[in-house]
Design a protein around this motif. Sequence first.
Motif, PDB file in Angstrom:
ATOM      1  N   MET A  59      37.728 -13.468  99.794  1.00 17.51           N
ATOM      2  CA  MET A  59      37.136 -13.999  98.572  1.00 17.51           C
ATOM      3  C   MET A  59      36.323 -12.951  97.816  1.00 17.51           C
ATOM      4  SD  MET A  59      34.981 -17.499  98.019  1.00 17.51           S
ATOM      5  CE  MET A  59      36.313 -18.679  97.957  1.00 17.51           C
ATOM      6  N   ASP A  60      35.767 -11.965  98.512  1.00 19.33           N
ATOM      7  CA  ASP A  60      34.969 -10.955  97.808  1.00 19.33           C
ATOM      8  C   ASP A  60      35.823 -10.022  96.951  1.00 19.33           C
ATOM      9  OD1 ASP A  60      36.062  -9.417  99.854  1.00 19.33           O
ATOM     10  OD2 ASP A  60      34.133  -8.844 100.717  1.00 19.33           O
ATOM     11  N   SER A  72      38.364 -12.319  91.450  1.00 24.13           N
ATOM     12  CA  SER A  72      37.614 -12.261  90.193  1.00 24.13           C
ATOM     13  C   SER A  72      36.757 -13.527  90.066  1.00 24.13           C
ATOM     14  CB  SER A  72      38.578 -12.168  89.006  1.00 24.13           C
ATOM     15  OG  SER A  72      39.235 -13.415  88.819  1.00 24.13           O
ATOM     16  N   PRO A  73      35.726 -13.489  89.218  1.00 25.64           N
ATOM     17  CA  PRO A  73      34.940 -14.712  89.001  1.00 25.64           C
ATOM     18  C   PRO A  73      35.806 -15.895  88.561  1.00 25.64           C
ATOM     19  CG  PRO A  73      33.778 -12.835  88.095  1.00 25.64           C
ATOM     20  CD  PRO A  73      35.140 -12.348  88.518  1.00 25.64           C
ATOM     21  N   GLN A  74      36.838 -15.643  87.757  1.00 24.21           N
ATOM     22  CA  GLN A  74      37.723 -16.727  87.317  1.00 24.21           C
ATOM     23  C   GLN A  74      38.525 -17.291  88.486  1.00 24.21           C
ATOM     24  OE1 GLN A  74      37.876 -18.235  84.165  1.00 24.21           O
ATOM     25  NE2 GLN A  74      38.972 -19.725  85.423  1.00 24.21           N
ATOM     26  N   GLU A  75      38.968 -16.427  89.404  1.00 27.11           N
ATOM     27  CA  GLU A  75      39.712 -16.896  90.573  1.00 27.11           C
ATOM     28  C   GLU A  75      38.824 -17.758  91.472  1.00 27.11           C
ATOM     29  OE1 GLU A  75      42.941 -13.238  90.938  1.00 27.11           O
ATOM     30  OE2 GLU A  75      40.942 -13.006  91.823  1.00 27.11           O
ATOM     31  N   GLY A  85      47.044 -30.362 104.269  1.00 26.12           N
ATOM     32  CA  GLY A  85      48.040 -29.407 103.791  1.00 26.12           C
ATOM     33  C   GLY A  85      47.909 -29.156 102.300  1.00 26.12           C
ATOM     34  N   GLU A  86      47.632 -30.212 101.559  1.00 25.53           N
ATOM     35  CA  GLU A  86      47.457 -30.066 100.117  1.00 25.53           C
ATOM     36  C   GLU A  86      46.199 -29.257  99.795  1.00 25.53           C
ATOM     37  OE1 GLU A  86      46.854 -32.906  96.234  1.00 25.53           O
ATOM     38  OE2 GLU A  86      47.878 -33.737  97.973  1.00 25.53           O
ATOM     39  N   LEU A  87      45.115 -29.533 100.508  1.00 26.62           N
ATOM     40  CA  LEU A  87      43.877 -28.801 100.276  1.00 26.62           C
ATOM     41  C   LEU A  87      44.030 -27.330 100.659  1.00 26.62           C
ATOM     42  CD1 LEU A  87      40.961 -29.037  99.323  1.00 26.62           C
ATOM     43  CD2 LEU A  87      40.332 -29.688 101.650  1.00 26.62           C
ATOM     44  N   SER A  88      44.857 -27.032 101.637  1.00 22.62           N
ATOM     45  CA  SER A  88      45.124 -25.660 102.071  1.00 22.62           C
ATOM     46  C   SER A  88      45.784 -24.824 100.979  1.00 22.62           C
ATOM     47  CB  SER A  88      46.019 -25.687 103.306  1.00 22.62           C
ATOM     48  OG  SER A  88      46.450 -24.398 103.647  1.00 22.62           O
ATOM     49  N   ALA A  89      46.371 -25.482  99.997  1.00 20.15           N
ATOM     50  CA  ALA A  89      47.068 -24.786  98.914  1.00 20.15           C
ATOM     51  C   ALA A  89      46.140 -24.398  97.765  1.00 20.15           C
ATOM     52  CB  ALA A  89      48.207 -25.657  98.381  1.00 20.15           C
ATOM     53  N   ALA A  90      44.826 -24.517  97.950  1.00 25.31           N
ATOM     54  CA  ALA A  90      43.883 -24.126  96.893  1.00 25.31           C
ATOM     55  C   ALA A  90      44.173 -22.692  96.467  1.00 25.31           C
ATOM     56  CB  ALA A  90      42.457 -24.268  97.394  1.00 25.31           C
ATOM     57  N   PRO A  91      44.080 -22.414  95.173  1.00 26.70           N
ATOM     58  CA  PRO A  91      44.401 -21.072  94.696  1.00 26.70           C
ATOM     59  C   PRO A  91      43.345 -20.049  95.074  1.00 26.70           C
ATOM     60  CG  PRO A  91      43.536 -22.383  92.897  1.00 26.70           C
ATOM     61  CD  PRO A  91      43.667 -23.298  94.076  1.00 26.70           C
ATOM     62  N   GLY A  92      43.802 -18.814  95.217  1.00 28.09           N
ATOM     63  CA  GLY A  92      42.919 -17.695  95.509  1.00 28.09           C
ATOM     64  C   GLY A  92      43.248 -16.523  94.615  1.00 28.09           C
ATOM     65  N   LEU A 104      37.675 -32.569 107.760  1.00 27.52           N
ATOM     66  CA  LEU A 104      38.497 -31.406 107.451  1.00 27.52           C
ATOM     67  C   LEU A 104      37.568 -30.204 107.400  1.00 27.52           C
ATOM     68  CD1 LEU A 104      40.661 -32.832 104.495  1.00 27.52           C
ATOM     69  CD2 LEU A 104      41.099 -32.969 106.956  1.00 27.52           C
ATOM     70  N   LEU A 105      37.707 -29.292 108.343  1.00 24.38           N
ATOM     71  CA  LEU A 105      36.893 -28.080 108.381  1.00 24.38           C
ATOM     72  C   LEU A 105      37.684 -26.940 107.764  1.00 24.38           C
ATOM     73  CD1 LEU A 105      35.304 -28.161 111.960  1.00 24.38           C
ATOM     74  CD2 LEU A 105      34.157 -28.506 109.771  1.00 24.38           C
ATOM     75  N   LYS A 106      37.087 -26.293 106.781  1.00 25.90           N
ATOM     76  CA  LYS A 106      37.749 -25.194 106.074  1.00 25.90           C
ATOM     77  C   LYS A 106      37.422 -23.873 106.766  1.00 25.90           C
ATOM     78  CE  LYS A 106      37.353 -25.269 101.596  1.00 25.90           C
ATOM     79  NZ  LYS A 106      38.748 -25.001 101.276  1.00 25.90           N
ATOM     80  N   HIS A 107      38.403 -23.307 107.455  1.00 27.71           N
ATOM     81  CA  HIS A 107      38.218 -22.031 108.137  1.00 27.71           C
ATOM     82  C   HIS A 107      38.582 -20.892 107.192  1.00 27.71           C
ATOM     83  CE1 HIS A 107      37.666 -23.295 112.404  1.00 27.71           C
ATOM     84  NE2 HIS A 107      38.096 -24.423 111.885  1.00 27.71           N
ATOM     85  N   TYR A 108      37.711 -19.917 107.139  1.00 27.67           N
ATOM     86  CA  TYR A 108      37.953 -18.750 106.299  1.00 27.67           C
ATOM     87  C   TYR A 108      37.881 -17.520 107.176  1.00 27.67           C
ATOM     88  CZ  TYR A 108      37.432 -15.532 102.392  1.00 27.67           C
ATOM     89  OH  TYR A 108      37.607 -14.528 101.501  1.00 27.67           O
ATOM     90  N   ARG A 109      38.833 -16.657 107.057  1.00 30.38           N
ATOM     91  CA  ARG A 109      39.017 -15.458 107.874  1.00 30.38           C
ATOM     92  C   ARG A 109      39.657 -15.823 109.200  1.00 30.38           C
ATOM     93  NH1 ARG A 109      33.652 -11.936 107.831  1.00 30.38           N
ATOM     94  NH2 ARG A 109      32.682 -13.934 108.085  1.00 30.38           N
TER      95      ARG A 109
END
Length: 134
Positions: A21-22, A25-28, A103-110, A5-10
């Motif tokens: 992500m920048d 907040s640090p808590q997020e 799909g479940e991992l894609s739901a990680a909070p931001g 599972l490759l996590k693509h960001y942007r």
Amino acid sequence: MKYLLLKHYRGAPKGVNDHPMDTWSPQEVSDHIQYMDDFAKRLQSTGEYVDGQALSPEGAFVRYDGEGRPPVVDGPFPETKDLIAGWMVIDVESWERAVELAGELSAAPGKDGKPIHEWLEVRPFLTAPPTITE
């Protein structure tokens, strides 16, 4: 069967993950990482987790040039400027289960605790073809 599972960001479609992500907040950021850690621990308990790791945004593309001096290209971004932010290897019974977990991992909070709907690339490991013996 093992899957990567490759996590693509942007580089996601407009309206998906509009809060880089920048801006979190640090808590997020902590909540996001905790979600992924909890996900991995749950899969460890079912025997479906193999390994995983976050990746630094620094890197480059390198290839053999035939002359001993491999060219180095800005990266690790493909042409879309996606960043592969991390990876996880799972060992599951079926493609359907791999897609379900991605799909479940894609739901990680931001940002604001909302799911980021992160793009995950699901790739089966290449296995050797069966050997025929007589």
